[in-house]
Motif scaffolding. Structure first.
Motif, PDB file in Angstrom:
ATOM      1  N   MET A 193       0.845  -1.131   0.088  1.00 31.60           N
ATOM      2  CA  MET A 193      -0.071  -0.127   0.228  1.00 31.60           C
ATOM      3  C   MET A 193       0.827   1.144  -0.127  1.00 31.60           C
ATOM      4  N   VAL A 194       2.160   1.083   0.688  1.00 31.51           N
ATOM      5  CA  VAL A 194       2.939   2.357   0.767  1.00 31.51           C
ATOM      6  C   VAL A 194       3.541   2.311  -0.644  1.00 31.51           C
ATOM      7  N   GLY A 195       3.988   1.540  -1.440  1.00 33.84           N
ATOM      8  CA  GLY A 195       4.571   1.380  -2.657  1.00 33.84           C
ATOM      9  C   GLY A 195       3.880   1.319  -3.765  1.00 33.84           C
ATOM     10  N   ARG A 196       2.684   1.674  -3.830  1.00 40.25           N
ATOM     11  CA  ARG A 196       1.406   1.496  -4.786  1.00 40.25           C
ATOM     12  C   ARG A 196       2.170   2.298  -6.182  1.00 40.25           C
ATOM     13  N   PHE A 197       2.170   1.578  -7.250  1.00 39.79           N
ATOM     14  CA  PHE A 197       2.457   2.256  -8.318  1.00 39.79           C
ATOM     15  C   PHE A 197       1.703   3.109  -9.016  1.00 39.79           C
ATOM     16  N   ASP A 198       0.280   3.326  -8.710  1.00 36.69           N
ATOM     17  CA  ASP A 198      -0.443   4.266  -9.370  1.00 36.69           C
ATOM     18  C   ASP A 198      -0.490   5.662  -8.556  1.00 36.69           C
ATOM     19  N   ALA A 199       0.503   5.942  -7.666  1.00 30.69           N
ATOM     20  CA  ALA A 199       0.530   7.067  -6.735  1.00 30.69           C
ATOM     21  C   ALA A 199       2.013   7.514  -6.873  1.00 30.69           C
ATOM     22  N   VAL A 200       2.651   7.477  -7.935  1.00 30.60           N
ATOM     23  CA  VAL A 200       4.011   7.784  -7.943  1.00 30.60           C
ATOM     24  C   VAL A 200       4.077   9.248  -7.863  1.00 30.60           C
ATOM     25  N   GLY A 201       5.082   9.874  -7.017  1.00 28.41           N
ATOM     26  CA  GLY A 201       5.204  11.184  -6.946  1.00 28.41           C
ATOM     27  C   GLY A 201       4.251  11.890  -5.915  1.00 28.41           C
ATOM     28  N   SER A 202       3.444  10.996  -5.217  1.00 27.54           N
ATOM     29  CA  SER A 202       2.624  11.520  -4.204  1.00 27.54           C
ATOM     30  C   SER A 202       2.551  10.801  -2.962  1.00 27.54           C
ATOM     31  N   ALA A 203       2.216  11.313  -1.716  1.00 31.40           N
ATOM     32  CA  ALA A 203       2.450  10.876  -0.514  1.00 31.40           C
ATOM     33  C   ALA A 203       1.474   9.566  -0.289  1.00 31.40           C
ATOM     34  N   PRO A 204       1.644   8.386   0.323  1.00 38.56           N
ATOM     35  CA  PRO A 204       0.750   7.408   0.481  1.00 38.56           C
ATOM     36  C   PRO A 204      -0.466   7.682   1.264  1.00 38.56           C
ATOM     37  N   HIS A 205      -1.552   7.047   0.974  1.00 41.24           N
ATOM     38  CA  HIS A 205      -2.794   7.253   1.671  1.00 41.24           C
ATOM     39  C   HIS A 205      -2.606   6.298   2.967  1.00 41.24           C
ATOM     40  N   TRP A 206      -2.263   7.034   4.267  1.00 48.32           N
ATOM     41  CA  TRP A 206      -2.050   6.358   5.436  1.00 48.32           C
ATOM     42  C   TRP A 206      -3.152   5.788   5.898  1.00 48.32           C
ATOM     43  N   ASN A 207      -4.496   6.337   5.693  1.00 55.49           N
ATOM     44  CA  ASN A 207      -5.543   5.407   6.120  1.00 55.49           C
ATOM     45  C   ASN A 207      -5.837   4.125   5.381  1.00 55.49           C
ATOM     46  N   ALA A 208      -5.260   4.258   4.122  1.00 55.85           N
ATOM     47  CA  ALA A 208      -5.181   2.823   3.469  1.00 55.85           C
ATOM     48  C   ALA A 208      -4.323   1.675   3.963  1.00 55.85           C
ATOM     49  N   VAL A 209      -3.267   2.322   4.439  1.00 57.67           N
ATOM     50  CA  VAL A 209      -2.224   1.590   5.201  1.00 57.67           C
ATOM     51  C   VAL A 209      -2.516   1.045   6.231  1.00 57.67           C
ATOM     52  N   ILE A 210      -3.527   1.580   7.038  1.00 50.99           N
ATOM     53  CA  ILE A 210      -3.784   1.308   8.511  1.00 50.99           C
ATOM     54  C   ILE A 210      -5.177   0.176   8.273  1.00 50.99           C
ATOM     55  N   VAL A 211      -5.789   0.276   7.415  1.00 50.50           N
ATOM     56  CA  VAL A 211      -7.263  -0.070   6.923  1.00 50.50           C
ATOM     57  C   VAL A 211      -7.025  -1.379   6.343  1.00 50.50           C
ATOM     58  N   VAL A 212      -6.126  -1.502   5.059  1.00 51.36           N
ATOM     59  CA  VAL A 212      -6.251  -2.592   4.334  1.00 51.36           C
ATOM     60  C   VAL A 212      -5.264  -3.960   4.893  1.00 51.36           C
ATOM     61  N   PRO A 213      -4.089  -3.808   5.371  1.00 55.37           N
ATOM     62  CA  PRO A 213      -3.569  -4.999   5.824  1.00 55.37           C
ATOM     63  C   PRO A 213      -4.243  -5.673   7.241  1.00 55.37           C
ATOM     64  N   PRO A 214      -5.005  -4.999   8.060  1.00 51.65           N
ATOM     65  CA  PRO A 214      -5.760  -5.816   8.973  1.00 51.65           C
ATOM     66  C   PRO A 214      -6.869  -6.746   8.249  1.00 51.65           C
ATOM     67  N   ALA A 215      -7.353  -5.925   7.377  1.00 54.67           N
ATOM     68  CA  ALA A 215      -8.446  -6.730   6.576  1.00 54.67           C
ATOM     69  C   ALA A 215      -7.973  -8.064   6.015  1.00 54.67           C
ATOM     70  N   VAL A 216      -6.749  -7.917   5.315  1.00 49.88           N
ATOM     71  CA  VAL A 216      -6.111  -8.965   4.616  1.00 49.88           C
ATOM     72  C   VAL A 216      -5.676 -10.140   5.817  1.00 49.88           C
TER      73      VAL A 216
ATOM     74  N   VAL B  45     -14.152   1.642   3.221  1.00 47.28           N
ATOM     75  CA  VAL B  45     -13.906   2.337   4.355  1.00 47.28           C
ATOM     76  C   VAL B  45     -12.862   3.471   4.215  1.00 47.28           C
ATOM     77  N   TRP B  46     -11.684   2.667   3.447  1.00 44.93           N
ATOM     78  CA  TRP B  46     -10.685   3.780   3.189  1.00 44.93           C
ATOM     79  C   TRP B  46     -11.357   4.834   2.235  1.00 44.93           C
ATOM     80  N   PHE B  47     -11.965   4.681   1.263  1.00 47.50           N
ATOM     81  CA  PHE B  47     -12.532   5.650   0.445  1.00 47.50           C
ATOM     82  C   PHE B  47     -13.353   6.863   1.319  1.00 47.50           C
TER      83      PHE B  47
END
Length: 697
Positions: A398-421, A473-475
């Protein structure tokens, strides 16, 4: 499949960068013109203006998508070309080739019949100095190349070598092995192409290339590219090594393992002798072993010594699959947001990426966990190290997502998605253990396709469902800027979810599966331990706990009916649903407090049963007391508590899955239902009298 899918998606970004370099800012000007025209046409209507922008910019977006997919096509073409080039290169290295002796050919034909090959592959000997056997050749015409000294080896060793190489042919993995070797070069080529194109453009315009490449955009792109290359290398090595293990297992299926074990023992001894004077990094298990395409002889013997030889999932498997799954979710999400708006599939913008990524993770991880559970039921299919590695790999993706090159990570996604997996993986392990207990212990490999279909279906439901909820939830948090400290956002994928009915159906489906498998397991074990011995911990105790918790919840709801924070009818229905979901959570915790991790299986059907019992009683009361102008959506009234239970229970699954198994104590069979009823009453009263986790729109 997961690796190939991620590579095809990740290669879209290089294609997009090349698209922007070739077409300049023309595409951006067209999109800006669409925005200005939409604002001129609909100055007041925001919705109409947005729809106009989507329709106007659709051709530009489609063109960008088509050009971007050229990067995916390049990966495929280079990988297939590398598959052919690498095999031809090995042919040249082993030339001149010559036919094998008659004795070796007879052994090859016998092994081919034993492995049920349709036709005997061509078998030759390599050049005099060649010592490593391998299998190559075009599709449909494999060629087995043996060492020139094959005739000098013992008969058992010759048979082991031949059966191992023919096992590659029988498994159909010859092209997979060579494709795994070429995919790293293909990825490196495609990821380097935008950099080279940009550098050439800067050089052509007379600008300093290095200053341009040190801009934050290209530094970020380089870092993410290195992450992708590391993942590709790790997966390639894992595929190559796993295929060697699978070939070993297939070659000794129904045969003696003496020849292969003796050959591996000699190879291990030779390896240790050769590495003794070359430093620790060349020793077995040292640094250089990380770059090896084959597992060490010791690792191969360790797998063969299992009662049912198979490969167990490791923490490295979990980390890489989590990384690739997160990258796939991001890239599928980008494609869905680009292609689906303005079409009839627009409502599935969140479901489509979750479903595709869920299918890939179910194939890459879920089926492996189920295989481990069936073949080694005495060992936990999901160690804590694998669960942690899966979460960390997903977070890194989620931090190294390729569709967000040049922008900061979406930290909400980093917090929400890994526990879901991790929740999906933990639930998959619980269901796998339940399924394994229902399989006959003397036939762990009976009906392998049945196990594969069951594992795939269950894991697709788990991973796709949890990823879709996490994605939404992330969105939601991103758009509404909702703070994570406010726990009310947990109700968005629950009682406020637009997909509550679908979530409830999935939960009930999994609960029925667990109940059926538990019944089958109890019936199979009654001959050894007696049906009553199996009945009490598996059915009687969870049922009593479910009934006691239901009574406690209803009592707490009745006592606190006049103490609601909001007294309107809509709020009353919300409190009912939260009380029913909390009852299911308390039931799950109570059952696991008695049996530890082993209580998750019974808890998966007892918790929804508790929620349905509470919901049914409250529904009867509300329908009887309806006032004029009041109405209840009966489907949502029953479905929303189950959906909310899936969220609350999912958060509790991870710590519960790490508990040790234990047998229920006699006193606990009476004490736990009583404590469960009391705890449910207190929790219900707390939920009703506060507004901590209920969103009022």
């Amino acid at each position: 499949m997961l690796l190939i899918g991620v590579l095809l998606l990740v290669s879209v970004l290089p294609g997009q960068l090349v698209h922007n370099q070739l077409l300049g800012l023309s595409w951006a000007k067209q999109l800006q013109g669409c925005s200005e025209e939409a604002e001129r046409r609909y100055p007041e209507d925001v919705l109409a203006r947005g729809l106009w922008e989507i329709r106007c910019g659709k051709p530009v977006q489609m063109r960008m998508t088509a050009v971007s997919l050229a990067g995916s096509a390049a990966v495929v073409l280079i990988s297939v070309g590398g598959l052919w080039l690498l095999s031809r290169r090995e042919f040249r290295r082993t030339s001149p080739l010559r036919p094998v002796s008659e004795g070796v050919q007879e052994q090859v034909e016998e092994a081919a019949r034993s492995l049920r090959l349709r036709c005997c592959p061509r078998t030759v000997e390599g050049v005099t100095t060649w010592e490593e056997p391998f299998t190559t050749g075009p599709p449909g015409a494999p060629v087995v190349i043996l060492p020139a000294s094959i005739d000098d080896k013992p008969s058992e060793t010759v048979e082991a070598i031949i059966r191992h190489e023919l096992a590659h042919v029988a498994a159909g993995d010859v092209r997979l092995v060579w494709l795994s070797r070429s995919v790293l070069a293909a990825t490196l080529t495609v990821l380097t192409l935008p950099v080279l194109s940009f550098a050439w453009e800067m050089h052509r315009d007379g600008l300093d290339v290095w200053d341009a490449l040190l801009q934050p955009l290209w530094v970020d792109y380089t870092g993410r590219s290195l992450l992708i290359l590391a993942a590709v290398f790790a997966v390639s090595q894992m595929v190559l090594r796993s295929r060697e293990h699978e070939a070993d297992i297939l070659s000794v299926s129904g045969q003696s393992r003496v020849g292969l074990t003796a050959m591996l023992s000699d190879a291990e001894l030779t390896q240790r002798i050769n590495a003794a004077g070359q430093g620790w990094w060349r020793a077995p298990g040292g640094f250089m072993s990380f770059w090896a395409n084959h597992p060490s002889p010791a690792q191969r013997m360790k797998v063969l010594q299992l009662s049912h030889p198979h490969l167990r999932a490791t923490w490295l498997d979990a980390a890489v699959i989590g990384l690739l799954g997160a990258l796939a979710l991001n890239e599928f999400g980008w494609l869905a947001q680009t292609v689906l708006p303005g079409t009839s599939l627009a409502p599935y913008v969140a479901l489509a990426p979750a479903l595709m990524a869920g299918i890939l993770m179910a194939l890459g991880w879920g089926t492996q966990i189920w295989q481990d559970a069936v073949r080694s039921p005495e060992i936990s299919p999901l160690p804590a190290s694998s669960l942690v590695a899966l979460g960390l790999g997903t977070a890194l993706g989620m931090v190294g997502r390729f569709d967000a090159v040049g922008s900061a990570p979406h930290w909400n996604a980093v917090i929400v998605v890994p526990p879901a997996v991790c929740i999906a993986a933990a639930l998959s392990a619980v269901l796998a253990r339940t399924y394994a207990s229902a399989v006959r212990p003397d036939r762990p490999e009976a009906q392998p396709w049945g196990m594969f279909v069951a594992a795939l279906a269950v894991n697709v439901v788990l991973f796709a469902g949890t990823l879709r909820s996490a994605y939404e939830v992330w969105f939601f948090l991103r758009v509404h800027m909702w703070p994570l400290a406010d726990w009310a956002w947990l109700t968005f994928p629950g009682i406020h979810s637009p997909h509550g009915v679908a979530d409830a159906i999935a939960v009930c489906f999994l609960a029925l599966l667990v109940l059926c498998w538990s019944l089958r397991s109890a019936l199979a074990a009654r001959a050894d331990t007696g049906f009553a011995t199996e009945l009490i911990p598996r059915f009687a105790l969870p049922s009593v706990v479910a009934l006691a918790v239901s009574v406690g919840t209803l009592a707490g709801r009745w006592v606190s009916r006049y103490d609601q924070s909001h007294t309107d009818f809509v709020s009353t229905l919300l409190y009912d649903r939260m009380a029913a979901a909390a009852a299911g959570l308390v039931c799950l915790l109570a059952v696991c407090s008695v049996r530890g991790r082993a209580g998750l299986g019974p808890g998966l059907w007892a918790a929804p049963l508790t929620t349905l019992l509470v919901t049914g009683v409250l529904w009867t009361i509300r329908v009887h007391d309806l006032m004029p102008g009041q109405a209840i959506s009966h489907v949502n009234y029953f479905a929303d508590p189950i959906a909310q239970l899936a969220v609350l229970g999912g958060l509790a699954v991870i710590p519960l899955a790490l508990l040790p198994d234990r047998e229920p104590a006699p006193a606990a069979r009476v004490l736990v239902p009583c404590l469960g009823a009391f705890g449910a009453a207190v929790l219900t009263a707390t939920v009703v009298r506060t507004d901590c986790i209920v969103i009022h729109f």
